[in-house]
Structures are given as C-alpha cells and as structure tokens.
Scaffold this motif. Structure first.
Motif, mmCIF file in Angstrom:
data_model
loop_
_atom_site.group_PDB
_atom_site.id
_atom_site.type_symbol
_atom_site.label_atom_id
_atom_site.label_comp_id
_atom_site.label_asym_id
_atom_site.label_seq_id
_atom_site.Cartn_x
_atom_site.Cartn_y
_atom_site.Cartn_z
ATOM 1 N N VAL A 153 0.891 -1.160 0.000
ATOM 2 C CA VAL A 153 0.000 0.000 0.000
ATOM 3 C C VAL A 153 0.930 1.211 0.000
ATOM 4 N N THR A 154 0.838 2.038 -1.028
ATOM 5 C CA THR A 154 1.887 3.037 -1.216
ATOM 6 C C THR A 154 1.393 4.471 -1.064
ATOM 7 N N VAL A 155 2.357 5.350 -0.849
ATOM 8 C CA VAL A 155 2.071 6.780 -0.754
ATOM 9 C C VAL A 155 1.478 7.286 -2.063
ATOM 10 N N ASP A 156 2.068 6.863 -3.191
ATOM 11 C CA ASP A 156 1.634 7.384 -4.493
ATOM 12 C C ASP A 156 0.319 6.791 -4.976
ATOM 13 N N ASP A 157 0.109 5.498 -4.744
ATOM 14 C CA ASP A 157 -1.053 4.826 -5.312
ATOM 15 C C ASP A 157 -2.265 4.821 -4.396
ATOM 16 N N ASP A 158 -2.046 4.758 -3.093
ATOM 17 C CA ASP A 158 -3.158 4.630 -2.150
ATOM 18 C C ASP A 158 -3.353 5.877 -1.303
ATOM 19 N N LEU A 159 -2.290 6.329 -0.654
ATOM 20 C CA LEU A 159 -2.451 7.497 0.211
ATOM 21 C C LEU A 159 -2.908 8.708 -0.599
ATOM 22 N N ALA A 160 -2.461 8.818 -1.839
ATOM 23 C CA ALA A 160 -2.898 9.942 -2.680
ATOM 24 C C ALA A 160 -4.413 9.947 -2.836
ATOM 25 N N ARG A 161 -5.015 8.764 -2.933
ATOM 26 C CA ARG A 161 -6.471 8.686 -3.046
ATOM 27 C C ARG A 161 -7.154 9.104 -1.745
ATOM 28 N N TRP A 162 -6.581 8.695 -0.609
ATOM 29 C CA TRP A 162 -7.145 9.129 0.669
ATOM 30 C C TRP A 162 -7.025 10.652 0.827
ATOM 31 N N ARG A 163 -5.884 11.188 0.473
ATOM 32 C CA ARG A 163 -5.703 12.641 0.589
ATOM 33 C C ARG A 163 -6.733 13.387 -0.259
ATOM 34 N N ALA A 164 -6.906 12.959 -1.504
ATOM 35 C CA ALA A 164 -7.829 13.646 -2.402
ATOM 36 C C ALA A 164 -9.270 13.516 -1.925
ATOM 37 N N GLY A 165 -9.642 12.328 -1.466
ATOM 38 C CA GLY A 165 -11.023 12.104 -1.066
ATOM 39 C C GLY A 165 -11.395 12.743 0.252
ATOM 40 N N LEU A 166 -10.402 12.967 1.122
ATOM 41 C CA LEU A 166 -10.680 13.484 2.461
ATOM 42 C C LEU A 166 -10.190 14.913 2.654
ATOM 43 N N GLU A 167 -9.760 15.566 1.565
ATOM 44 C CA GLU A 167 -9.130 16.880 1.705
ATOM 45 C C GLU A 167 -10.068 17.941 2.278
ATOM 46 N N SER A 168 -11.362 17.764 2.110
ATOM 47 C CA SER A 168 -12.305 18.765 2.624
ATOM 48 C C SER A 168 -12.647 18.550 4.092
ATOM 49 N N ARG A 169 -12.187 17.437 4.658
ATOM 50 C CA ARG A 169 -12.516 17.113 6.053
ATOM 51 C C ARG A 169 -11.545 17.810 7.003
ATOM 52 N N THR A 170 -12.087 18.426 8.042
ATOM 53 C CA THR A 170 -11.241 19.116 9.026
ATOM 54 C C THR A 170 -10.865 18.221 10.194
ATOM 55 N N ASN A 171 -11.505 17.047 10.312
ATOM 56 C CA ASN A 171 -11.221 16.169 11.447
ATOM 57 C C ASN A 171 -10.493 14.897 11.012
ATOM 58 N N VAL A 172 -9.683 15.026 9.976
ATOM 59 C CA VAL A 172 -8.867 13.915 9.491
ATOM 60 C C VAL A 172 -7.392 14.290 9.608
ATOM 61 N N THR A 173 -6.622 13.416 10.237
ATOM 62 C CA THR A 173 -5.177 13.589 10.357
ATOM 63 C C THR A 173 -4.489 12.544 9.492
ATOM 64 N N ILE A 174 -3.521 12.960 8.691
ATOM 65 C CA ILE A 174 -2.766 12.046 7.838
ATOM 66 C C ILE A 174 -1.288 12.197 8.161
ATOM 67 N N ARG A 175 -0.611 11.050 8.342
ATOM 68 C CA ARG A 175 0.811 11.097 8.694
ATOM 69 C C ARG A 175 1.559 9.984 7.984
ATOM 70 N N VAL A 176 2.741 10.327 7.467
ATOM 71 C CA VAL A 176 3.606 9.360 6.788
ATOM 72 C C VAL A 176 4.832 9.109 7.669
ATOM 73 N N TYR A 177 5.206 7.829 7.766
ATOM 74 C CA TYR A 177 6.386 7.414 8.538
ATOM 75 C C TYR A 177 7.420 6.910 7.531
ATOM 76 N N PRO A 178 8.366 7.764 7.144
ATOM 77 C CA PRO A 178 9.231 7.474 5.991
ATOM 78 C C PRO A 178 10.006 6.166 6.083
ATOM 79 N N ALA A 179 10.417 5.743 7.271
ATOM 80 C CA ALA A 179 11.259 4.555 7.409
ATOM 81 C C ALA A 179 10.467 3.257 7.510
ATOM 82 N N ASP A 180 9.135 3.330 7.575
ATOM 83 C CA ASP A 180 8.338 2.145 7.900
ATOM 84 C C ASP A 180 7.844 1.408 6.655
#
Length: 318
Positions: free
Chosen positions: A254-281
C-alpha cells in the motif's frame, strides 16, 4: 482475568505487561464464533477502547507474520497507555473453508465479528461506550469505513496502510514490484495469472457465477463483486467521525503514491482527518532502510514506537 505472561514472547520495549491484564473472549455465536483477546489497562475510571482489524488473508488475532505479531505490539503498546483493546482471530483463520463458499464476501469476512467486538467493548466495565474506535491495518483499514457506516456508534477510525487502489490493480502492481527486485519463475507465473484474473475482475462479464479459478487468489466472483462495488474513500468521506490515516513510506503493498494519494484527495475537505507518513516504515510499520521486500518480515521486530505513541495520543484527544 489473567495477568499477562510474557515468558514465551519478548514484548516491545514500549509495552509494560505489569500495567494491564488479558482475558480470553469469544466473538460471534454458534459455529461462526471466533476466539479473541481483551486487553484491559489496570487503571481506575473510564478509558477509551479499540477493536483491532488485521489485513487480508487468514490472520490470527496477533496479525502473525513470520516471527512477528504486529497486532499484539499494538494491543500491548496501547494498553500500556490506558487503552482497552479487543483483537480476534479472523473467521478465515479459524474456518478457512468459508473462503470456498461461492457467496462469501469481504463484508462477511469482517463485519459480523467487528460489530460484535465493538458492542462487547461498549458493554465492558470501565470502558467509555462513547469512545470505542476501530483500528484497521491494510484490508482491515479498507473495511473500517464500512464498519463505521454500519455501526454509527463507532467514535472514530484509525487506518494503518489502508489500501485505496482497487485490489486487483494493486495485486498486479505489487507483483511487478517483486519481479523487479527478486524475479523468479514463481513470481513471474503468479504475475501472469493475477494479470489475467484482474482483467476478468474489471470486465463487465464478472458475476457471482464466474469460476474462482479465473480470478485472482482463487476468491469467488461474489467476493470480487463486493470489492468492486465498495469505494472505501467515498464511504469514509461521508462519515462524520474523526479519522487518523497512517502510511509507511517504504510500503510497497500500500503506497504513498497509489493509495495514500487517493485518501488525501477524497478526504481533503474534512477538518477532522489527520494524515501522517512514517518514511522509514514498511507495510507492517516496522522501521528499516532501503527497498522493502518480503524478507523484511523474516527477522523478529516490532511496530514503530512512534506509531503506537501517535495513535495513543490521537485517541486521547478524541
């Protein structure tokens, strides 16, 4: 209630077995009941609770992969920080024959036991029934919005490496990646088979009667139709509950480019969503370096302590 016996397994350093106790539980009823574990902090007053959901496949309650138990890491780490936790063996682990049922779907795989676990936690002494959350990893994260839509009392969602790309496309992408880093006749043959199966899933001809032998991983037509008709990002966007989306930077499944990008785009209007990337994990949130491969899971290790702390802090704020 039994005190935790850590003699057979070395817990992560962020877990303190002296601060909580565990008891065996049963989730569901009759032939479809599954065993599980409730982990309860030994503190006074109301505490939040979480139900842990493992990823796709016949996982046990600990999400065991090789010598590692990432869901036990999470359960023990969160319980050490005052969170009550329920985790359970998936029905596909205790009764693998259900996967051969031509009508079996992802919804059947997760929802009945998850909703039962939520209600069990809500009825548990010293657990705040208004603060029971769902924490899902991989496919468990994908299905979590469907759980919250079906069980509105869920206080919020934590999505760990939750896939958003259609699974048949992700399967092809993952196998192409594996072929690029560790090509073998077995991987090449699997890539060819899954590519053919993904085309069947995408076709207008897919039906409940489509033979499982023509589909990826031998899963039924009903299973793939359920997945094809479910948009986890749109479902999540329609929910009122807060969400915490976590992603490993080295995750090839599950990748930053293929999956997280979809979550970011779909939830960008939400104010109660936190998104965090852990680069080494990687996908299991095990820290490391260099390109991630299946060999990452062969050595004993634990979920990133920062991930556990961040989830506990997020729960405390909600």
């Amino acid at each position: 209630m039994r005190m935790v016996d850590a003699s057979r397994w070395i817990p992560p350093t962020y877990a303190d077995p002296a601060t909580f106790a565990e008891r065996d539980i049963s989730i569901g009823s009759g032939d479809f009941a599954v065993p599980g574990t409730m982990t309860l902090p030994q503190i006074d007053g109301l505490r939040p609770g979480v139900v842990l959901l493992s990823g796709g496949g016949p996982f046990d309650r600990d999400g065991t992969v090789g010598p590692n138990k990432p869901l036990r890491d999470l359960a023990w780490g969160l319980a050490s920080r005052g969170v009550a936790v329920v985790r359970f063996d998936k029905i596909t682990h205790t009764r693998p024959e259900v996967m051969t049922d031509p009508g079996f779907t992802m919804t059947d795989e997760y929802l009945p036991h998850t909703t039962a676990a939520i209600r069990l936690l809500q009825e548990t002494q010293n657990v705040d029934p208004a603060r029971v959350f769902v924490v899902g990893h991989s496919m468990g994260g994908k299905v979590a919005p469907r759980v919250a839509a079906a069980e509105p009392s869920v206080a919020g969602l934590v999505l760990l490496a939750a896939d958003a790309e259609p699974m048949q496309h992700a399967a092809v992408r993952v196998l192409r990646y594996l072929a690029s880093v560790a090509s073998s006749p077995e991987v090449d043959a699997m890539l060819a088979a899954v590519t053919r199966g993904a085309a069947v899933v995408d076709s207008a001809d897919l039906s409940r009667e489509t033979p499982a032998t023509e589909l990826p991983f031998g899963m039924s037509g009903a299973y793939w139709l359920d997945l094809r008709h479910y948009d986890q990002v749109a479902t999540a966007a329609a929910l009122p509950q807060p969400m915490f989306v976590l992603q490993g930077g080295r995750d090839y499944q599950v990748t930053v480019d293929d999956d997280l990008a979809r979550w970011r785009a779909g939830l960008e209007s939400r104010t109660n969503v936190t998104i965090r990337v852990y680069p080494a994990d990687n996908h299991m949130f095990f820290p490391g370096s260099g390109p991630s491969t299946p060999a990452d899971y062969e050595a004993p290790q634990h979920v990133d302590p920062t991930v556990v702390t961040d989830i506990a802090d997020w729960l405390a704020r909600h």
